[in-house]
Design a protein around this motif. Structure first.
Motif, PDB file in Angstrom:
ATOM      1  N   LEU A 250       0.952  83.796 -36.992  1.00 24.13           N
ATOM      2  CA  LEU A 250       0.308  85.095 -36.974  1.00 24.13           C
ATOM      3  C   LEU A 250      -0.619  85.187 -35.777  1.00 24.13           C
ATOM      4  CD1 LEU A 250      -0.498  85.434 -40.775  1.00 24.13           C
ATOM      5  CD2 LEU A 250       1.209  86.715 -39.489  1.00 24.13           C
ATOM      6  N   ASP A 251      -1.047  86.413 -35.473  1.00 25.57           N
ATOM      7  CA  ASP A 251      -1.876  86.639 -34.299  1.00 25.57           C
ATOM      8  C   ASP A 251      -3.348  86.739 -34.686  1.00 25.57           C
ATOM      9  OD1 ASP A 251       0.188  86.528 -32.353  1.00 25.57           O
ATOM     10  OD2 ASP A 251       0.863  88.499 -33.003  1.00 25.57           O
ATOM     11  N   GLU A 252      -4.086  87.616 -33.976  1.00 23.34           N
ATOM     12  CA  GLU A 252      -5.548  87.602 -34.072  1.00 23.34           C
ATOM     13  C   GLU A 252      -6.071  87.984 -35.453  1.00 23.34           C
ATOM     14  OE1 GLU A 252      -4.305  91.694 -32.775  1.00 23.34           O
ATOM     15  OE2 GLU A 252      -3.866  89.680 -32.068  1.00 23.34           O
ATOM     16  N   LEU A 253      -7.297  87.540 -35.717  1.00 24.49           N
ATOM     17  CA  LEU A 253      -7.987  87.840 -36.968  1.00 24.49           C
ATOM     18  C   LEU A 253      -8.257  89.335 -37.075  1.00 24.49           C
ATOM     19  CD1 LEU A 253      -9.518  86.487 -39.433  1.00 24.49           C
ATOM     20  CD2 LEU A 253     -11.566  86.654 -38.002  1.00 24.49           C
ATOM     21  N   THR A 254      -7.988  89.919 -38.269  1.00 26.01           N
ATOM     22  CA  THR A 254      -8.258  91.342 -38.491  1.00 26.01           C
ATOM     23  C   THR A 254      -9.173  91.595 -39.687  1.00 26.01           C
ATOM     24  OG1 THR A 254      -6.270  91.598 -39.853  1.00 26.01           O
ATOM     25  CG2 THR A 254      -6.044  92.000 -37.482  1.00 26.01           C
ATOM     26  N   GLY A 255      -9.455  90.566 -40.489  1.00 22.69           N
ATOM     27  CA  GLY A 255     -10.314  90.760 -41.650  1.00 22.69           C
ATOM     28  C   GLY A 255     -10.137  89.625 -42.634  1.00 22.69           C
ATOM     29  N   PHE A 256     -10.533  89.884 -43.893  1.00 26.70           N
ATOM     30  CA  PHE A 256     -10.420  88.890 -44.956  1.00 26.70           C
ATOM     31  C   PHE A 256      -9.948  89.584 -46.231  1.00 26.70           C
ATOM     32  CE2 PHE A 256     -13.427  87.197 -41.945  1.00 26.70           C
ATOM     33  CZ  PHE A 256     -13.074  85.851 -41.847  1.00 26.70           C
ATOM     34  N   HIS A 297      -6.119  81.183 -30.904  1.00 26.06           N
ATOM     35  CA  HIS A 297      -7.004  81.655 -31.953  1.00 26.06           C
ATOM     36  C   HIS A 297      -7.534  80.477 -32.756  1.00 26.06           C
ATOM     37  CE1 HIS A 297      -4.896  85.386 -30.999  1.00 26.06           C
ATOM     38  NE2 HIS A 297      -3.781  84.730 -31.220  1.00 26.06           N
ATOM     39  N   LEU A 298      -8.824  80.449 -32.930  1.00 31.87           N
ATOM     40  CA  LEU A 298      -9.460  79.439 -33.767  1.00 31.87           C
ATOM     41  C   LEU A 298      -9.775  80.060 -35.122  1.00 31.87           C
ATOM     42  CD1 LEU A 298     -10.972  76.780 -34.404  1.00 31.87           C
ATOM     43  CD2 LEU A 298     -12.969  77.761 -33.265  1.00 31.87           C
ATOM     44  N   ILE A 299      -9.148  79.572 -36.165  1.00 30.01           N
ATOM     45  CA  ILE A 299      -9.480  79.948 -37.539  1.00 30.01           C
ATOM     46  C   ILE A 299      -9.467  78.649 -38.331  1.00 30.01           C
ATOM     47  CG2 ILE A 299      -8.885  81.308 -39.563  1.00 30.01           C
ATOM     48  CD1 ILE A 299      -7.500  83.293 -37.782  1.00 30.01           C
ATOM     49  N   ILE A 307     -14.734  79.072 -39.438  1.00 28.45           N
ATOM     50  CA  ILE A 307     -15.132  79.098 -38.031  1.00 28.45           C
ATOM     51  C   ILE A 307     -14.018  79.833 -37.303  1.00 28.45           C
ATOM     52  CG2 ILE A 307     -15.736  77.751 -35.990  1.00 28.45           C
ATOM     53  CD1 ILE A 307     -16.443  75.433 -37.873  1.00 28.45           C
ATOM     54  N   VAL A 308     -14.335  80.968 -36.677  1.00 25.60           N
ATOM     55  CA  VAL A 308     -13.322  81.798 -36.028  1.00 25.60           C
ATOM     56  C   VAL A 308     -13.734  82.040 -34.583  1.00 25.60           C
ATOM     57  CG1 VAL A 308     -12.686  82.893 -38.205  1.00 25.60           C
ATOM     58  CG2 VAL A 308     -14.421  83.964 -36.761  1.00 25.60           C
ATOM     59  N   ARG A 336     -12.029  73.059 -27.755  1.00 21.97           N
ATOM     60  CA  ARG A 336     -10.715  72.458 -27.930  1.00 21.97           C
ATOM     61  C   ARG A 336     -10.704  71.395 -29.014  1.00 21.97           C
ATOM     62  NH1 ARG A 336      -9.667  72.244 -21.427  1.00 21.97           N
ATOM     63  NH2 ARG A 336      -9.062  74.437 -21.209  1.00 21.97           N
ATOM     64  N   ARG A 337     -11.863  70.817 -29.298  1.00 21.27           N
ATOM     65  CA  ARG A 337     -11.911  69.853 -30.397  1.00 21.27           C
ATOM     66  C   ARG A 337     -11.621  70.519 -31.737  1.00 21.27           C
ATOM     67  NH1 ARG A 337     -17.191  67.043 -28.005  1.00 21.27           N
ATOM     68  NH2 ARG A 337     -16.248  65.166 -27.092  1.00 21.27           N
ATOM     69  N   LEU A 338     -11.850  71.813 -31.838  1.00 25.77           N
ATOM     70  CA  LEU A 338     -11.730  72.493 -33.118  1.00 25.77           C
ATOM     71  C   LEU A 338     -10.413  73.235 -33.294  1.00 25.77           C
ATOM     72  CD1 LEU A 338     -15.316  74.020 -33.574  1.00 25.77           C
ATOM     73  CD2 LEU A 338     -14.397  71.916 -34.548  1.00 25.77           C
TER      74      LEU A 338
END
Length: 529
Positions: A250-256, A297-299, A307-308, A336-338
């Motif tokens: 999936l792509d970018e964060l849009t909500g929860f 994307h970091l999620i 952590i986003v 990059r560690r995350l």
């Protein structure tokens, strides 16, 4: 027939002498028969040594591979379709000490369960599935085979959900379409989307109850991750032209989204707190954390929140429902560690680190867990980093789309505690400097050999990661592999036909697909078949 005397043997020609040696082993052919017998005995010993030896380990899963895999792999057992009472095996899954095979006998689909803790797997139960929908997914402790839920305890089944209008080609979730597909399990529910252009998707739980509705017309879909207090991220989904069988990203964060109630929240709280992550674009401010079309994307799921962020260090830490954001910027190394962090041993969500522990690791490299794998982009050849100091090139992409994206190819790797071997579940084994073959298979890598090649610039530009597989791995041509115990890897093997002399000496596997169990050898340079 008259047997020859000594004079007949003495004056016979070469071929006739050989015939006399064969028919008179105790007079003229004793040496020939001794040599022949010795060769046959040696071949029998080699076949026995390299054939299936049975599993004799402790059946323990500590979250690490046995370090003895550095010496190579040995065939413990194999199950072909006939052994399982099937005509073909389509796929397999493992959980705890059990193996579940899914295949067909004629037109009948079946699931067969085995206990792998014995010397050779013992069948526990089998059940017929009157369902040809594709896909085999975990739903809690049970298996969802197509549209049928199979209890792993006893093989009992139920199918109380709407039937999909299309087949799902192996994807863990599918973008809604007018044809009405359903998703794989996402936490406690799965979604069925009859006509998303005019009606909402329906969330159904394991009991076959319609529990709430979901509006998919916005182009967002829930991420298939373990819920945190019922919440999962919502992410944009844009179809790829093609994707690997193991799924799409999936792509970018849009909500929860709350999977227990269907409640949905946007990113207003993060955007209001964006502050240091706000940049100007065409004269208008925008928030880097919530921006679309980011390359990475970091999620990251923590025990107390998420952590986003993006791949250049603009991040926000938030509560499970996306509230209470704290926005900051990390340097490139910390970020990059995350992004693609894998922790070992991974004992499930019960031992997930807190946001504070993850942030401390990002800043210092000091971890509250034992071992870690992270990734570092390097000239279109992503380096895998083990415990912050051992690196080797993988030949894989970092900013690619499916399947050349770490979300897919890194998957869930396995590592030995001494970091000598790592199992990469789904990599392209073609050399990076040649036309790729796009052969996506698992590889059990000798870490030190791969790291040495990476440090040698002349080698690192052209090697294939499969060149550094442990002894015996390539002979088996594994199509899929996953550890079930520290010292037992279960996989799908499909070796090609080998030359006759290798088959005779037991140095290669017989051709054909089968499920295999692989244990470590205890001496280097030992062959397997």
């Amino acid at each position: 027939m008259r047997f020859p005397d000594e004079d007949a043997y003495r004056y016979a020609g070469g071929l006739k002498r050989l015939w006399y040696k064969i028919i008179c082993p105790f007079t003229f052919g004793s040496r020939l028969w001794m040599v022949t017998t010795s060769i046959l005995c040696a071949l029998a010993v080699i076949q026995s040594a390299n054939g299936p030896s049975g599993y004799h380990g402790n059946a323990q899963d500590t979250g690490y591979l046995s370090p003895n895999y550095i010496n190579g792999v040995r065939l413990a057992w194999e199950i072909d379709a006939a052994d399982a009472g099937l005509d073909r095996i389509d796929t397999f899954r493992v959980s705890d000490e059990y193996i579940y095979l899914v295949g067909y006998k004629g037109a009948q689909r079946s699931v067969v369960a085995f206990d792998a803790s014995y010397s050779t797997p013992r069948e526990l139960w089998r059940t017929d599935i009157n369902d040809d929908e594709e896909g085999v997914k975990w739903w809690g402790d049970d298996l969802l085979v197509g549209n049928t839920l199979v209890s792993t305890a006893d093989g009992s089944t139920r199918s109380d959900w709407p039937t999909p209008g299309v087949r799902l080609v192996g994807s863990p979730y599918q973008h809604p379409s007018g044809e009405g597909p359903s998703t794989g399990p996402i936490g406690p529910v799965r979604l069925y989307c009859p006509t998303p252009s005019s009606a909402p998707c329906q969330a159904w739980d394991k009991t076959g109850t319609h529990v709430w509705d979901f509006d998919a017309s916005t182009g967002s879909f829930p991420d298939s991750v373990t819920p945190l207090e019922g919440w999962v991220p919502l992410r944009a989904w844009e179809p790829s032209s093609t994707g690997p069988a193991m799924g799409y990203t999936l792509d970018e964060l849009t909500g929860f989204l709350n999977l227990e109630t269907g409640e949905r929240v946007g990113l207003d709280a993060i955007e209001e707190a964006c502050g240091p992550a706000s940049l100007d674009k065409s004269g208008e401010p925008y928030c880097r954390i919530t921006a679309k079309y980011k390359e990475q994307h970091l999620i990251l799921r923590a025990s107390d929140g998420w952590i986003v962020g993006d791949d250049v260090g603009y991040i926000a830490t938030v509560a499970p429902d996306g509230s209470n954001p704290q926005v900051m910027h990390l340097d490139a190394q910390a970020s990059r560690r995350l992004i693609f962090l894998r922790r070992f041993p991974d004992q499930g969500s019960a031992q997930t680190p807190t946001i504070e522990e993850f942030m401390h690791f990002a800043a210092t490299g000091e971890a509250s867990w034992d071992s870690s794998i992270t990734l570092s982009p390097r000239d279109h050849d992503t380096a895998l980093v083990i415990n912050e100091h051992t690196k080797f090139n993988t030949g894989m992409g970092y900013y690619g789309t499916d399947p050349d994206n770490p979300s897919v190819w890194l998957g869930n790797p396995a590592l030995s505690k001494d970091a000598s071997v790592v199992l990469l579940p789904y990599v392209n084994v073609a050399p990076t400097s040649f036309i790729p073959k796009y052969e996506w298979i698992p590889v059990l890598v000798d870490v030190n050999a791969a790291a040495d090649a990476t440090s040698n610039a002349a080698d690192s530009d052209k090697y294939a990661i499969s060149s550094y597989a442990v002894p015996g791995w390539e002979n088996l041509h594994m199509l899929a592999a996953t550890p079930i115990f520290d010292d037992l890897i279960v996989g799908f093997s499909s070796p090609a036909q080998a030359p006759w002399y290798k088959r005779l000496a037991g140095l290669s596997a017989a051709p054909g697909e089968r499920i295999v169990g692989l244990t470590p050898t205890h001496k280097a340079s030992r062959s397997v078949r």
